[in-house]
Design an enzyme around this catalytic site. Sequence first.
Site, PDB file in Angstrom:
ATOM      1  N   GLY A  46       0.832  -1.193   0.000  1.00  0.00           N
ATOM      2  CA  GLY A  46       0.000   0.000   0.000  1.00  0.00           C
ATOM      3  C   GLY A  46       0.867   1.243   0.000  1.00  0.00           C
ATOM      4  O   GLY A  46       2.019   1.206   0.449  1.00  0.00           O
ATOM      5  N   GLU A 136      -3.397   2.772   5.404  1.00  0.00           N
ATOM      6  CA  GLU A 136      -3.254   3.827   4.383  1.00  0.00           C
ATOM      7  C   GLU A 136      -4.209   4.984   4.648  1.00  0.00           C
ATOM      8  O   GLU A 136      -3.852   6.145   4.453  1.00  0.00           O
ATOM      9  CB  GLU A 136      -3.460   3.255   2.976  1.00  0.00           C
ATOM     10  CG  GLU A 136      -2.482   2.172   2.582  1.00  0.00           C
ATOM     11  CD  GLU A 136      -1.013   2.532   2.756  1.00  0.00           C
ATOM     12  OE1 GLU A 136      -0.649   3.725   2.678  1.00  0.00           O
ATOM     13  OE2 GLU A 136      -0.213   1.610   2.992  1.00  0.00           O
ATOM     14  N   HIS A 139      -2.782   7.464   6.995  1.00  0.00           N
ATOM     15  CA  HIS A 139      -1.829   8.387   6.387  1.00  0.00           C
ATOM     16  C   HIS A 139      -2.513   9.664   5.899  1.00  0.00           C
ATOM     17  O   HIS A 139      -1.927  10.748   5.953  1.00  0.00           O
ATOM     18  CB  HIS A 139      -1.104   7.738   5.198  1.00  0.00           C
ATOM     19  CG  HIS A 139       0.082   6.918   5.566  1.00  0.00           C
ATOM     20  ND1 HIS A 139       1.194   7.429   6.199  1.00  0.00           N
ATOM     21  CD2 HIS A 139       0.347   5.602   5.356  1.00  0.00           C
ATOM     22  CE1 HIS A 139       2.092   6.474   6.370  1.00  0.00           C
ATOM     23  NE2 HIS A 139       1.597   5.348   5.876  1.00  0.00           N
TER      24      HIS A 139
END
Length: 164
Positions: A46, A136, A139
Amino acid sequence: MAIRNIRELGDTSLRKVCKPVKEVNHRTKVLIDDMFDTMYEANGVGLAAPQVGILKRIFVIDCGDEEGNSVPYVFINPEIVEKDGEQTDYEGCLSVPGKSGMVSRAMTVKVRAMNEQMEPFELEAEGLLARCIQHENDHLDGVVYVDKVEGRLYDNSELYGEEE
C-alpha cells in the site's frame, strides 16, 4: 510512469491532513500510476499520496489474492464507515523502512471511496486487506502506524532474520 521518492518518518508531509480530490485529471492519473510503480518497486502492499509528498486523499493497495495474483485498488476520498472485530499483528510501513511493530486494527471494514474514474464504490474487506485500508487511510489524516504500536518498534532483522 516514474518511481517517486518515498517520504520517511520525520518528513512534515506525513503529519498533515490531506485535502479531498475534486476531480481526476491527467496529473492525478499520472500520480496514481506513479504510486503503483513506486509501491511495487519498494515491495509494498500500500502507498498513500502523502508518502510521496502529495497532500491529496488518495491511496493505492495491492495485497494480492490467495493464488498470488495482483489485485490493485485505487481509493480516492475514502471513508471507513464500519469496523468490526480485532486483529493484532506486526505492521510495517514504507515510510519507516526496516522497522515493524505490533498494531491492533479492526478485522473487517467497510469503506466508501471513488475509483480513478471518480465513480463511487463500496468495499467490505477483512484480514490483511482491511489492515492495509486502515493503515493507508490513517496516512491521509497525518497518522503513522508508529503512533499505534503496542510495545516497541523492532528492526526487521530481529523478527525475520537478515534476509529482510
